[in-house]
Design an enzyme around this catalytic site. Structure first.
Site, PDB file in Angstrom:
ATOM      1  N   THR A 104     -12.930   1.352  -3.322  1.00  0.00           N
ATOM      2  CA  THR A 104     -12.030   0.827  -3.599  1.00  0.00           C
ATOM      3  C   THR A 104     -11.597   0.930  -5.408  1.00  0.00           C
ATOM      4  O   THR A 104     -13.024   0.784  -6.039  1.00  0.00           O
ATOM      5  CB  THR A 104     -12.053  -0.959  -3.671  1.00  0.00           C
ATOM      6  OG1 THR A 104     -11.182  -1.590  -4.303  1.00  0.00           O
ATOM      7  CG2 THR A 104     -13.470  -1.332  -3.819  1.00  0.00           C
ATOM      8  N   ASP A 159     -10.745  -1.411  -7.357  1.00  0.00           N
ATOM      9  CA  ASP A 159     -10.905  -2.464  -7.996  1.00  0.00           C
ATOM     10  C   ASP A 159     -12.438  -2.687  -8.519  1.00  0.00           C
ATOM     11  O   ASP A 159     -12.579  -3.572  -9.503  1.00  0.00           O
ATOM     12  CB  ASP A 159     -10.557  -3.728  -6.973  1.00  0.00           C
ATOM     13  CG  ASP A 159      -9.149  -3.833  -6.604  1.00  0.00           C
ATOM     14  OD1 ASP A 159      -8.400  -3.432  -7.516  1.00  0.00           O
ATOM     15  OD2 ASP A 159      -8.870  -4.379  -5.836  1.00  0.00           O
ATOM     16  N   MET A 178      -3.621  -1.707 -12.226  1.00  0.00           N
ATOM     17  CA  MET A 178      -3.819  -2.603 -11.107  1.00  0.00           C
ATOM     18  C   MET A 178      -5.131  -3.651 -11.043  1.00  0.00           C
ATOM     19  O   MET A 178      -5.932  -3.470 -12.037  1.00  0.00           O
ATOM     20  CB  MET A 178      -3.982  -1.637  -9.936  1.00  0.00           C
ATOM     21  CG  MET A 178      -2.898  -1.149  -9.560  1.00  0.00           C
ATOM     22  SD  MET A 178      -2.929  -0.178  -7.888  1.00  0.00           S
ATOM     23  CE  MET A 178      -1.352  -0.250  -7.223  1.00  0.00           C
ATOM     24  N   HIS A 222       1.020   1.879  -8.544  1.00  0.00           N
ATOM     25  CA  HIS A 222       0.429   2.978  -7.674  1.00  0.00           C
ATOM     26  C   HIS A 222       0.018   4.349  -8.360  1.00  0.00           C
ATOM     27  O   HIS A 222      -0.519   5.200  -7.683  1.00  0.00           O
ATOM     28  CB  HIS A 222       1.463   2.958  -6.431  1.00  0.00           C
ATOM     29  CG  HIS A 222       1.165   1.824  -5.473  1.00  0.00           C
ATOM     30  ND1 HIS A 222       1.772   0.678  -5.805  1.00  0.00           N
ATOM     31  CD2 HIS A 222       0.395   1.476  -4.563  1.00  0.00           C
ATOM     32  CE1 HIS A 222       1.453  -0.231  -5.122  1.00  0.00           C
ATOM     33  NE2 HIS A 222       0.531   0.048  -4.100  1.00  0.00           N
ATOM     34  N   GLN A 262      -1.679   5.064 -10.323  1.00  0.00           N
ATOM     35  CA  GLN A 262      -3.152   4.944 -10.657  1.00  0.00           C
ATOM     36  C   GLN A 262      -3.998   5.373  -9.361  1.00  0.00           C
ATOM     37  O   GLN A 262      -5.064   5.595  -9.350  1.00  0.00           O
ATOM     38  CB  GLN A 262      -3.804   3.535 -11.027  1.00  0.00           C
ATOM     39  CG  GLN A 262      -3.717   3.226 -12.410  1.00  0.00           C
ATOM     40  CD  GLN A 262      -3.301   1.747 -12.567  1.00  0.00           C
ATOM     41  OE1 GLN A 262      -4.308   1.070 -13.181  1.00  0.00           O
ATOM     42  NE2 GLN A 262      -2.257   0.933 -12.142  1.00  0.00           N
TER      43      GLN A 262
END
Ligand code: ATP
Length: 323
Positions: free
Chosen positions: A125, A127, A169, A253, A255
């Protein structure tokens, strides 16, 4: 074991393809047949399986996104949905599943493993909020894309008397914003984890100019209360008093879409091979991650549903260095 399956789930991350390739070729090396499941858990419930050969995963290591497709599939959260998935796996004689994805996807993997099916997760991910891996597939590439944008904006910000706001993000997790802000030398970093005040953000940008800086950049996470839209609105409402233009760039997006860099290709490859090795050794119900440079397994019952906290000490470091 004769047959395994692999899927990608949740938000796509650059490097997922390298992980798919590693699972397929690593599995074939074990003498197994490897199925790819299209569209994550949606394909698992819908029976969208395809047998993959070594050639089928050729030419994908350098591609962003995921050739298997990914989806958000809320029905997989229900026992009924997972029973349907199990029936599809059993109908094809599949004995184990590799789940490449982020936090939600690994909760799904855990739910399936609790129903008795062998699952191994691969930490992926952008994140980087997954417990059980210090960094996850896609983070490095996404960070470099954000940095390139920040570096370019600095050039144009220096030429005009303008402050720039870059939104990266991160719905609940400010990792990308924090790291991009530090590595990009931002004057202000705004995170979902820390309360912020729009006036303070504007003041800090102004103060940067007063100290003779040629640019003033704020990096904000999309999930922060004061994200790009909020701050832009505030700046517009108070434009006369503020005295400078605030320009906003939302990377969104962009990224996710990059070609995976060397780090993500290597990490994904090692994690994919690690997943196969664990399955070959009879181990499952674990998440493969990078811990102190090694590819290690963390039990899913420890990792699933648990977020890795952000090191907020780094935010203070960034503030000090933005002198
Ligand atoms: P990213 O954060 O990188 O976007 P993610 O894997 O966290 O990736 P989510 O959208 O949270 O993305 O989850 C992906 C899918 O995993 C969901 O659409 C759902 O099918 C499944 N899932 C999430 N949480 C659970 C859960 N608690 N139980 C079963 N399945 C789940």
């Amino acid at each position: 074991m004769k047959r395994i399956a692999v899927l990608t789930s949740g938000g796509d991350a650059p490097g997922m393809n390298a992980a798919i390739r590693a699972v397929v070729r690593g599995g074939l090396e074990q003498g197994w047949e490897v199925f790819g499941v299209r569209q994550g858990y949606a394909g698992l419930m819908g029976g969208d399986f395809v047998s993959l050969s070594a050639r089928d995963v050729g030419g994908i290591i350098q591609q962003g996104g995921t050739v298997l497709g990914s989806a958000r599939a809320p029905e997989f959260k229900t026992e009924e949905g997972r029973k349907q998935a199990l029936a599809n796996l059993e109908a094809r004689g599949v004995e184990a599943l590799v789940v490449i994805g982020g936090g939600g996807s690994q909760s799904g993997a855990y739910a399936l493993s609790r129903m008795g099916f062998p699952v191994v997760g691969v930490a992926s991910t952008i994140d980087n909020d997954l417990y059980g891996s210090e960094t996850t597939i896609g983070v490095d590439t996404a960070l470099n894309i954000a940095l390139e944008a920040i570096d370019r904006l600095k050039v144009t910000a220096s030429s005009h008397h303008r402050a720039f706001l870059v939104e990266v993000m991160g719905r609940d997790c400010g990792y990308l914003a924090l790291m991009a802000g530090i590595a990009g030398g931002a004057e202000v970093i705004v995170l979902p984890e820390v309360e912020s005040d729009p006036e303070e953000v504007i003041e800090t940008l102004k103060a940067a100019y007063r100290r003779g800086k040629a640019h003033a950049i704020a990096v904000v996470a999309e999930g922060a209360t004061n994200n790009a839209n909020e701050l832009m609105l505030y700046a517009q409402e108070n434009q006369k008093r503020i005295g400078f233009d605030l320009r906003v760039t939302i990377l969104g997006h962009v990224q996710r879409g990059g070609m995976p860099g060397a780090f993500d290709r290597l990490l994904a490859t090692r994690l994919g091979v690690g997943a196969v090795e664990r399955l070959a050794g009879g181990e499952h119900g674990v998440l493969m991650g990078l811990i102190r440079g090694e590819i290690l397994a963390t039990p899913l019952d420890e990792a699933a549903g648990r977020k890795k906290p952000l090191d907020l000490g780094l935010l203070e470091m960034a503030r000090v260095l933005a002198k």
